[in-house]
Each structure stands twice: as C-alpha cells, then as structure tokens.
Design a protein around this motif. Structure first.
Motif, short mmCIF file in Angstrom:
data_model
loop_
_atom_site.label_atom_id
_atom_site.label_comp_id
_atom_site.label_asym_id
_atom_site.label_seq_id
_atom_site.Cartn_x
_atom_site.Cartn_y
_atom_site.Cartn_z
N GLU A 9 -0.59 6.72 -6.05
CA GLU A 9 -1.24 7.49 -6.35
C GLU A 9 -1.60 8.90 -6.61
O GLU A 9 -2.47 9.95 -6.96
CB GLU A 9 -2.35 7.67 -6.05
N ARG A 39 1.84 9.07 10.22
CA ARG A 39 1.99 9.99 9.57
C ARG A 39 2.49 9.98 7.97
O ARG A 39 2.87 11.46 8.43
CB ARG A 39 0.22 10.21 8.88
N PRO A 80 0.90 -1.02 0.07
CA PRO A 80 0.56 -0.03 -0.06
C PRO A 80 0.70 1.31 -0.39
O PRO A 80 0.68 2.28 -0.74
CB PRO A 80 -0.36 0.03 1.30
N TYR A 81 1.82 1.56 0.44
CA TYR A 81 2.73 2.00 0.49
C TYR A 81 2.92 2.88 -0.63
O TYR A 81 2.58 3.79 -1.21
CB TYR A 81 4.65 2.27 1.05
N THR A 103 1.47 1.86 -3.87
CA THR A 103 0.22 2.37 -4.31
C THR A 103 0.03 3.65 -3.68
O THR A 103 -0.71 4.85 -4.71
CB THR A 103 -1.06 1.45 -3.56
N GLN A 104 0.04 4.05 -2.84
CA GLN A 104 -0.21 5.78 -1.82
C GLN A 104 0.41 6.57 -3.34
O GLN A 104 0.35 7.78 -3.19
CB GLN A 104 -0.82 5.74 -0.46
N LEU A 149 1.28 10.37 2.11
CA LEU A 149 1.81 9.07 1.18
C LEU A 149 1.79 9.92 -0.53
O LEU A 149 2.94 10.39 -1.39
CB LEU A 149 2.04 8.08 1.11
N GLU A 150 0.37 10.80 -0.57
CA GLU A 150 -0.02 10.75 -2.18
C GLU A 150 0.72 12.44 -1.95
O GLU A 150 1.09 12.58 -3.12
CB GLU A 150 -1.76 11.69 -2.13
N THR A 170 -0.17 3.75 6.22
CA THR A 170 -0.64 3.23 4.57
C THR A 170 -2.57 3.41 5.20
O THR A 170 -3.06 3.00 6.53
CB THR A 170 0.30 2.20 4.10
N ARG A 171 -3.39 2.50 3.82
CA ARG A 171 -5.33 2.21 4.56
C ARG A 171 -4.83 0.65 5.49
O ARG A 171 -5.46 0.43 6.02
CB ARG A 171 -5.04 1.28 3.06
#
Length: 348
Positions: A87, A298, A80-81, A83-84, A301-302, A284-285
C-alpha cells in the motif's frame, strides 16, 4: 485530406503542445517526463495533467521516462505485513506517476535467468524486494539487468552494498522486553522467525539486552526460531508453555507469530493476558483485530513502502544516498495482551 485524417493528426500531441497547455517551457516538460527532481510538485502535476489530456505519446524519449515502472517482489503476499508495505509503495507510485507491478520471487535457476532477462528487456525503472532471501543467483540476474534494487527488511545481509529499508529492530526488541519487565515478568520467552533473518536477530538482541540490563537470564529453552507464520508461532509456543517452568510472557518476532502464540495459550486453557502476556512486532491490522487486541512494536510499514519507492527512483536517477541502510523508528503500542503476572501462573 479528410477531416477524420486531420483530426487523427491533431491528436498526435508534441512536447510543444504539452508545454503550451501546461504554461511551461519544453525543457520543463522534458525534465518532468524524465523524472528530474529539480521541478516543483505543482509544475509536475500541471505537466502530467496536460500530457494526459492531450494523450501525449513520446517518440524521442524512452517509454520508461514517461511511464516509469517498478517491480515489487514478495515471497508471498498472503499476509498483512506485505499488504501494508505494498500500500505504501502504491501510494508513493500514484503520487510520483510510477506504475507498480507485483511479482513473486522465482524459485529455481532457470526462472532466475529468465527473470533477469525479462527485467532487462522491459527496461524496468527499479525493483523492490520485500523480506525475501536474495540468493546469489537472484543477485547475479539483477546485476546483469543493471536494475536499481532496494530490499525491505532483508532476510540476509550477504551484500552490504545492497540498499535496504527497514525499522529500528534492535530498539523495538529492547522496548518490548522492557515493557514486560516493567510489568513484573521475570521468565520471558522469545519466538522468532528464521534464525538467519537480520531483522529478527536485531529484535532478539535488543530483547536480550533489556533482560541483561535488568539482571535476568534467558533460559535457552525459551529462545525459539521458526518462520514468520501463525503455525510456527503456535507450535513453538506450545513447546515453551509445556515446559516444567514455562514463561509468563512471550515476545514474538511478528504479529502473525504472536497470534499463533495466543492460539497456543487458548489450546492449553491459558488466558491472555491473565496467565500469559504476549507482545508482537509489526503492528499490522491483525494486531487490533485480534482478541485480545495485541500489544506490539509498531513498524511504520506504509512509510517503509513509500521510502523504498522513492529510494529506487533516486538510484535510477543516479543520486547519492545519505545511507545504504535506511531505518525508520519503531514505537510500542500497548493494548490488551499484556498485564502484570496473574494470580494463576502457567504450569501451576
């Protein structure tokens, strides 16, 4: 000449036609297509919409001026890291009219050389490398290609001239440890990713600074290094939790590692957070999907992905950067995986 031929000729739009449709000068159209910064966003959007409506295909301009392309390179995208971050890069690319191509970093010298040749031949606008360890072969290949490069959360800092985007890792590690100390934990472990990782080292040193300020010593047996994976977090946590004097809390260098720590606690019949508090890093999510939900530091990331893309474009345009090493602020997100030391301690 037939009507069909005339229609075909009419469809070959010119800069002047795009300018007329957008209600701007030909010079302004040229600036937009060449990604010049001295054009308002509203004007840029009008020009791009006009070019799209007329199916404008440049002839006197390079193809990358109209269709800039940035490669984003990962060790792996199965987390997920990544992926974000992706994104954020794609969102900024959509806003700025930049195409994004996803690649996996090459692993041998032959591929390295081919990679550099391909990047040069395709005229890429720039490249973003996420977390990966850049070898000297990689750097030489990209230098030969003369492609602007931005690294997100670099594993190694062998070249201080390489532009990087990251987070305030030291401050994040400090805040994570302070949170656990404030809850009453005195025996706190650390489980990180690769020891050579610059970002992980910063998190670790922030963590150590908080312990030292509180007058707490870190047992060397409670500082473990592995990889940014669930399996590594699980295996290293089992070792720490099986010590004669195990930790009552563990700070993990990533959310994925933290989930492995939680699994290790479960396998040893320890409950989180009653018998073991766990703090991750990333947000991440996975952090809000885990059970219990993960307290974590936190990283934006995006926003880091967006910043990386914008920085690559600045390098491509020859703009001066305020700093070669950009850091965005972290913050602690307190959820359900941390609490004061419980009635039954690990090992009791």
């Amino acid at each position: 000449m037939s009507e069909k031929q005339q229609t075909g000729k009419q469809r070959r739009a010119t800069l002047s036609a795009v300018a007329a449709r957008a209600g701007v000068s030909v010079g302004t159209v040229s600036k937009v297509l060449n990604l010049r910064p001295d054009v308002s966003e509203e004007t840029r959007q009008r020009v791009m919409q006009a070019a799209k409506a007329l199916e404008y295909s440049p002839t006197t301009f390079r193809s990358d001026a109209r269709d800039p392309v940035v490669d984003i390179v990962f060790d792996s995208i199965v987390n997920p890291y990544s992926t974000q971050i992706l994104e954020g890069v794609i969102a900024a690319g959509t806003e700025l009219g930049v195409d994004v191509v996803v690649r996996i970093i090459p692993r041998d010298a032959e591929e390295d050389a081919g990679w550099g040749r391909e990047v040069r031949a395709k005229g890429r606008t720039g490249m973003i490398v996420v977390t990966s360890q850049m070898t000297s072969q990689h750097l030489r290949a990209l230098a030969r290609a003369s492609v602007p490069l931005v690294v997100v959360d670099p594993i190694n800092f062998g070249r201080p001239d390489i532009v990087s985007v990251g987070a305030t890792n030291w401050a994040g590690g400090l805040e994570a440890a302070r949170h656990l100390i404030d809850l009453g934990h005195e025996r706190v472990g650390f489980i990180g990713g690769p020891k050579a990782s610059g970002s992980n080292q910063e998190r670790y040193h922030g963590f150590r600074a908080a312990l030292e300020t509180a007058g707490l010593e870190l047992d060397p047996a409670l500082a473990s290094w592995g990889t940014f994976t669930y399996e590594s977090g699980r295996d290293l946590a089992i070792k720490q939790l099986s010590l004669p004097k195990p930790p009552t809390a563990i700070f993990a260098g990533s959310d994925t590692i933290a989930l492995g720590v939680i699994e290790a606690a479960r396998s040893l019949d320890l409950t989180v957070p009653d018998q073991l508090s766990v703090v991750g890093f990333d947000d991440t999510r996975l952090a809000s999907w885990s059970s219990p939900q993960l307290t974590t530091v936190r990283q934006p990331l995006e926003a880091m992905g967006r910043m990386a893309l914008r920085t690559v474009l600045q390098l491509h345009d020859g703009q001066e950067l305020d700093s070669k090493h950009i850091q965005l602020s972290t913050s602690l997100e307190v959820r359900d995986s941390t609490a004061a030391p419980g009635r039954k301690q690990p090992g009791s």
